[in-house]
Design an enzyme around this catalytic site. Structure first.
Site, mmCIF file in Angstrom:
data_model
loop_
_atom_site.group_PDB
_atom_site.id
_atom_site.type_symbol
_atom_site.label_atom_id
_atom_site.label_comp_id
_atom_site.label_asym_id
_atom_site.label_seq_id
_atom_site.Cartn_x
_atom_site.Cartn_y
_atom_site.Cartn_z
ATOM 1 C CG HIS A 152 30.469 35.778 39.211
ATOM 2 N ND1 HIS A 152 30.977 36.754 38.364
ATOM 3 C CD2 HIS A 152 29.140 35.749 39.005
ATOM 4 C CE1 HIS A 152 29.977 37.276 37.680
ATOM 5 N NE2 HIS A 152 28.854 36.683 38.033
ATOM 6 C CG MET A 156 37.165 44.347 38.410
ATOM 7 S SD MET A 156 36.064 42.956 38.782
ATOM 8 C CE MET A 156 34.567 43.552 38.019
ATOM 9 N NE ARG A 196 41.205 40.206 27.092
ATOM 10 C CZ ARG A 196 40.733 41.106 27.944
ATOM 11 N NH1 ARG A 196 41.148 41.140 29.182
ATOM 12 N NH2 ARG A 196 39.834 41.979 27.569
ATOM 13 C CG ASN A 201 36.507 34.787 39.627
ATOM 14 O OD1 ASN A 201 36.980 35.786 40.190
ATOM 15 N ND2 ASN A 201 35.431 34.854 38.860
ATOM 16 N N GLY A 255 39.507 45.426 47.608
ATOM 17 C CA GLY A 255 40.188 44.316 48.269
ATOM 18 C C GLY A 255 39.558 43.856 49.578
ATOM 19 C CG ASN A 313 35.921 39.104 48.448
ATOM 20 O OD1 ASN A 313 35.335 38.215 49.069
ATOM 21 N ND2 ASN A 313 35.276 39.999 47.715
ATOM 22 C CB ILE A 332 38.622 38.530 30.362
ATOM 23 C CG1 ILE A 332 37.203 39.002 30.715
ATOM 24 C CG2 ILE A 332 38.598 37.153 29.717
ATOM 25 C CD1 ILE A 332 36.319 39.246 29.507
ATOM 26 C CG LEU A 333 42.696 35.501 34.191
ATOM 27 C CD1 LEU A 333 42.740 34.286 35.123
ATOM 28 C CD2 LEU A 333 43.905 36.396 34.415
ATOM 29 C CD GLU A 352 41.893 27.693 27.320
ATOM 30 O OE1 GLU A 352 41.562 28.062 26.187
ATOM 31 O OE2 GLU A 352 42.804 26.867 27.540
HETATM 32 C C1 GAR Z 1 33.513 41.238 44.600
HETATM 33 O O1 GAR Z 1 32.139 41.421 44.823
HETATM 34 C C2 GAR Z 1 33.732 40.144 43.571
HETATM 35 O O2 GAR Z 1 32.779 39.132 43.627
HETATM 36 C C3 GAR Z 1 33.627 40.927 42.295
HETATM 37 O O3 GAR Z 1 34.301 42.125 42.562
HETATM 38 C C4 GAR Z 1 34.122 42.472 43.930
HETATM 39 C C5 GAR Z 1 35.454 42.869 44.523
HETATM 40 O O4 GAR Z 1 35.298 43.392 45.805
HETATM 41 N N1 GAR Z 1 34.194 40.211 41.203
HETATM 42 C C6 GAR Z 1 33.673 40.209 39.978
HETATM 43 O O5 GAR Z 1 32.667 40.835 39.688
HETATM 44 C C7 GAR Z 1 34.438 39.385 38.979
HETATM 45 N N2 GAR Z 1 33.703 39.288 37.754
HETATM 46 P P1 GAR Z 1 36.547 43.601 46.760
HETATM 47 O O6 GAR Z 1 37.611 44.359 45.956
HETATM 48 O O7 GAR Z 1 36.035 44.443 47.888
HETATM 49 O O8 GAR Z 1 37.046 42.266 47.213
#
Ligand code: GAR
Length: 200
Positions: free
Chosen positions: A108, A89, A64, A106, A14, A16, A91-92, A141
């Site tokens: 990436h 992590m 899902r 999102n 978390g 981000n 897929i929706l 999607e």
């Molecule tokens: C981030 O680097 C984000 O870009 C990636 O997971 C990490 C989460 O870090 N997301 C993906 O790879 C989605 N496909 P965080 O939990 O420290 O924010």
């Protein structure tokens, strides 16, 4: 201006989420932090800031779609305007994407459309690209295919390992995600086909 009510979805550390909280974006209110993992550190960060949390373990759901339908039900009372995926992590399913059509963003860790899916930093190193980066995009999607809001470049140096590259990517993510969310929540952008444009 009315604040957008948002949910931040996170499965892991978390960082981000923390960057979004710290940015104190005037046009959003984090109504809830949602996770599919009860031990996600993101939940602790939310609690520290008195943000409500919801957890639904994905294990035990047949599909899902069943899982996402339950998520939709649990989040309904929060009256959300926007879903922010921050290291979520999973897929929706189309069920979820349709329920929040055009209202999911999102982040990436690569310059899409390169290296979608998981382990994007490793994919970039293995491919041998000299530059990778970060993409913030709307979710459609497909997997990592929606219209792109912001991107930022990260240079790959000879000495980089997956760990050092991820550190550089994270640093950039923490800068551009709040910026992108400000653009989305303040109504400064519009989506025209695949392009996300600044309103004139
Ligand atoms: C981030 O680097 C984000 O870009 C990636 O997971 C990490 C989460 O870090 N997301 C993906 O790879 C989605 N496909 P965080 O939990 O420290 O924010």
């Amino acid at each position: 201006m009315n604040k957008m009510r948002v949910a931040v979805f996170a499965s892991g550390s978390g960082t981000n989420l923390q960057a979004i909280i710290d940015a104190q974006i005037q046009t959003i209110e984090i109504a809830v932090v949602f996770s599919n993992k009860s031990d996600a550190y993101a939940l602790e960060r939310a609690k520290t800031h008195n943000i409500p949390v919801e957890v639904i373990d994905h294990k035990g759901y047949e599909s899902r779609e069943d899982y996402d339908s339950e998520v939709i039900k649990v989040l309904e009372p929060y009256k959300l305007d926007l879903i922010i995926l921050a290291g979520y992590m999973r897929i929706l399913s189309p069920v979820f994407v349709r329920a929040y059509k055009g209202k999911i963003v999102n982040i990436h860790p690569a310059l899409l459309p390169c290296f979608p899916g998981i382990n994007s930093a490793r994919q970039a190193l293995e491919y041998g690209v000299k530059y990778t980066g970060v993409t913030v995009h709307f979710v459609d999607e497909g997997v990592d295919t929606g219209p792109i809001i912001l991107q930022s470049v990260v240079e790959i140096e000879d000495s980089d390992t997956e760990e050092t590259l991820l550190q550089k990517i994270h640093k950039v993510e923490h800068q551009i995600y709040p910026k992108a969310l400000e653009l989305v929540s303040s109504g400064q952008i519009e989506v025209k086909g695949r392009r996300v444009l600044k309103k004139s």
